[in-house]
Design a protein around this motif. Structure first.
Motif, mmCIF file in Angstrom:
data_model
loop_
_atom_site.group_PDB
_atom_site.id
_atom_site.type_symbol
_atom_site.label_atom_id
_atom_site.label_comp_id
_atom_site.label_asym_id
_atom_site.label_seq_id
_atom_site.Cartn_x
_atom_site.Cartn_y
_atom_site.Cartn_z
ATOM 1 N N UNK A 115 -0.640 -17.215 16.346
ATOM 2 C CA UNK A 115 0.586 -17.805 15.801
ATOM 3 C C UNK A 115 1.851 -17.042 16.165
ATOM 4 N N UNK A 116 1.721 -15.996 16.970
ATOM 5 C CA UNK A 116 2.900 -15.264 17.422
ATOM 6 C C UNK A 116 3.408 -14.208 16.469
ATOM 7 N N UNK A 117 2.727 -13.968 15.347
ATOM 8 C CA UNK A 117 3.170 -12.958 14.382
ATOM 9 C C UNK A 117 2.827 -11.553 14.874
ATOM 10 N N UNK A 118 3.544 -10.560 14.323
ATOM 11 C CA UNK A 118 3.279 -9.174 14.719
ATOM 12 C C UNK A 118 3.285 -8.209 13.531
ATOM 13 N N UNK A 119 3.434 -8.739 12.314
ATOM 14 C CA UNK A 119 3.410 -7.881 11.121
ATOM 15 C C UNK A 119 3.131 -8.738 9.894
ATOM 16 N N UNK A 120 2.989 -8.052 8.757
ATOM 17 C CA UNK A 120 2.630 -8.730 7.510
ATOM 18 C C UNK A 120 3.833 -8.874 6.586
ATOM 19 N N UNK A 121 3.919 -10.019 5.920
ATOM 20 C CA UNK A 121 4.775 -10.147 4.736
ATOM 21 C C UNK A 121 4.047 -9.610 3.512
ATOM 22 N N UNK A 122 2.762 -9.924 3.439
ATOM 23 C CA UNK A 122 1.915 -9.509 2.325
ATOM 24 C C UNK A 122 0.591 -8.981 2.863
ATOM 25 N N UNK A 123 0.092 -7.929 2.237
ATOM 26 C CA UNK A 123 -1.246 -7.431 2.507
ATOM 27 C C UNK A 123 -1.758 -6.860 1.204
ATOM 28 N N UNK A 124 -2.926 -7.318 0.756
ATOM 29 C CA UNK A 124 -3.364 -6.917 -0.585
ATOM 30 C C UNK A 124 -4.877 -7.005 -0.726
ATOM 31 N N UNK A 125 -5.363 -6.325 -1.768
ATOM 32 C CA UNK A 125 -6.745 -6.444 -2.211
ATOM 33 C C UNK A 125 -6.705 -6.894 -3.652
ATOM 34 N N UNK A 126 -7.344 -8.015 -3.952
ATOM 35 C CA UNK A 126 -7.434 -8.424 -5.342
ATOM 36 C C UNK A 126 -8.888 -8.603 -5.744
ATOM 37 N N UNK A 127 -9.148 -8.591 -7.037
ATOM 38 C CA UNK A 127 -10.502 -8.674 -7.572
ATOM 39 C C UNK A 127 -10.497 -9.581 -8.795
ATOM 40 N N UNK A 128 -11.692 -9.872 -9.288
ATOM 41 C CA UNK A 128 -11.807 -10.565 -10.564
ATOM 42 C C UNK A 128 -12.237 -9.598 -11.674
ATOM 43 N N UNK A 129 -11.981 -8.299 -11.464
ATOM 44 C CA UNK A 129 -12.211 -7.296 -12.503
ATOM 45 C C UNK A 129 -11.096 -7.415 -13.542
ATOM 46 N N UNK A 130 -11.406 -7.573 -14.815
ATOM 47 C CA UNK A 130 -10.351 -7.679 -15.822
ATOM 48 C C UNK A 130 -9.440 -6.456 -15.809
ATOM 49 N N UNK A 131 -8.167 -6.695 -16.009
ATOM 50 C CA UNK A 131 -7.186 -5.619 -15.894
ATOM 51 C C UNK A 131 -7.352 -4.577 -16.995
ATOM 52 N N UNK A 132 -7.985 -4.966 -18.113
ATOM 53 C CA UNK A 132 -8.196 -4.026 -19.212
ATOM 54 C C UNK A 132 -9.546 -3.306 -19.123
ATOM 55 N N UNK A 133 -10.204 -3.388 -17.965
ATOM 56 C CA UNK A 133 -11.522 -2.768 -17.802
ATOM 57 C C UNK A 133 -11.451 -1.261 -17.632
ATOM 58 N N UNK A 134 -10.263 -0.749 -17.286
ATOM 59 C CA UNK A 134 -10.128 0.666 -16.979
ATOM 60 C C UNK A 134 -10.295 0.977 -15.510
ATOM 61 N N UNK A 135 -10.642 -0.022 -14.702
ATOM 62 C CA UNK A 135 -10.864 0.198 -13.267
ATOM 63 C C UNK A 135 -9.546 0.273 -12.505
ATOM 64 N N UNK A 136 -9.527 1.096 -11.464
ATOM 65 C CA UNK A 136 -8.383 1.188 -10.560
ATOM 66 C C UNK A 136 -8.896 1.178 -9.130
#
Length: 264
Positions: A115-136
């Motif tokens: 598609x002619x792109x050369x960089x990211x607007x967004x790059x991320x890792x997401x999970x379905x681990x609840x945010x209150x689980x204590x995990x980071x």
């Protein structure tokens, strides 16, 4: 014969329920991105292109852009918003997260030069681990075309995600990100290796710790194979409580087997 069938059914239920309890403790991690011409994979819980959006977008890549193959001539209408994008088949590697440890998410089989792109607007890792689980999530190692491009030890926690553990390595619209991705742009493959910490001691284990053990069921004695099965508070979300009840039934059924043999 009836007792044998009942015992076999109970045993099968115990095996199936045990497998369910194990799987209920697992979470999934996903790689997400958007490049500068807006080809993308959105967050898993996003409504239009996410995991449960009833289309193939999340399993593949949505592509917009200029330098496209002859099979997609319509995409030459660069940024024509009448074009909603094309789904291209790729191979995603999602992470099966069961405890603290190192995991990898990846994208293969995608021509990043398409598609002619050369960089990211967004790059991320997401999970379905609840945010209150204590995990980071820590120590995100970005692998581009099989080689390490950059490691971000303390990735930026996604402030827009209120329910699940998610980190941003790049978001061009978020000026608060301190350590953002500045490495190479892929041509053939992209992977992110990351550490999960705090899950083993967090809320994910609390349900298992509170669940009653199978041995808490009243012991059945000879001549009494109908002893009531009781259980203390279990986890309504994981089904662990049901496993304990079925296990108790299995104990009672086992007593029935011993009694039957004794009568012979």
């Amino acid at each position: 014969m009836k007792k044998s069938r009942m015992i076999a059914a109970v045993a099968a239920s115990v095996v199936a329920a045990s497998a369910l309890a194990v799987s209920a403790g697992a979470y999934t991690g996903y790689l997400g991105f958007q490049n500068t011409v807006y080809s993308f994979r959105n967050a898993w819980n996003e409504g239009t292109y996410g995991l449960n959006a009833n289309n193939d977008a999340f399993k593949n890549v949505i592509v917009w852009g200029g330098n496209d193959p002859e099979t997609y001539p319509e995409l030459e209408d660069y940024f024509d918003y009448d074009v909603t994008g094309y789904i291209l088949p790729v191979q995603w590697t999602d992470a099966n997260i069961t405890e603290d440890g190192t995991y990898t998410v990846a994208l293969d089989g995608f021509d990043w030069t398409l598609d002619g792109a050369s960089s990211f607007n967004l790059l991320f890792v997401d999970t379905d681990i609840p945010i209150d689980s204590g995990a980071v999530i820590k120590n995100c190692k970005v692998l581009v075309d099989g080689a390490e491009a950059q490691t971000i030890a303390e990735p930026w926690v996604n402030p827009d995600e209120k329910e699940y553990v998610s980190v941003l390595l790049e978001n061009i619209w978020n000026s608060d990100i301190v350590d953002r991705y500045s490495g190479a742009y892929p041509t053939t493959s992209l992977a992110i290796q990351f550490d999960v910490e705090g899950l083993s001691s967090g809320a994910a284990d609390a349900a298992v710790e509170e669940a009653p053990a199978a041995t808490e069921a009243p012991a059945a004695t000879a001549g009494d194979t109908t002893a009531a099965v009781t259980s203390s508070k279990g986890s309504p979300d994981t089904g662990v409580e049901d496993v304990a009840v079925i296990a108790g039934l299995a104990i009672a059924a086992g007593a029935g087997i011993a009694l039957t043999r004794k009568r012979k």
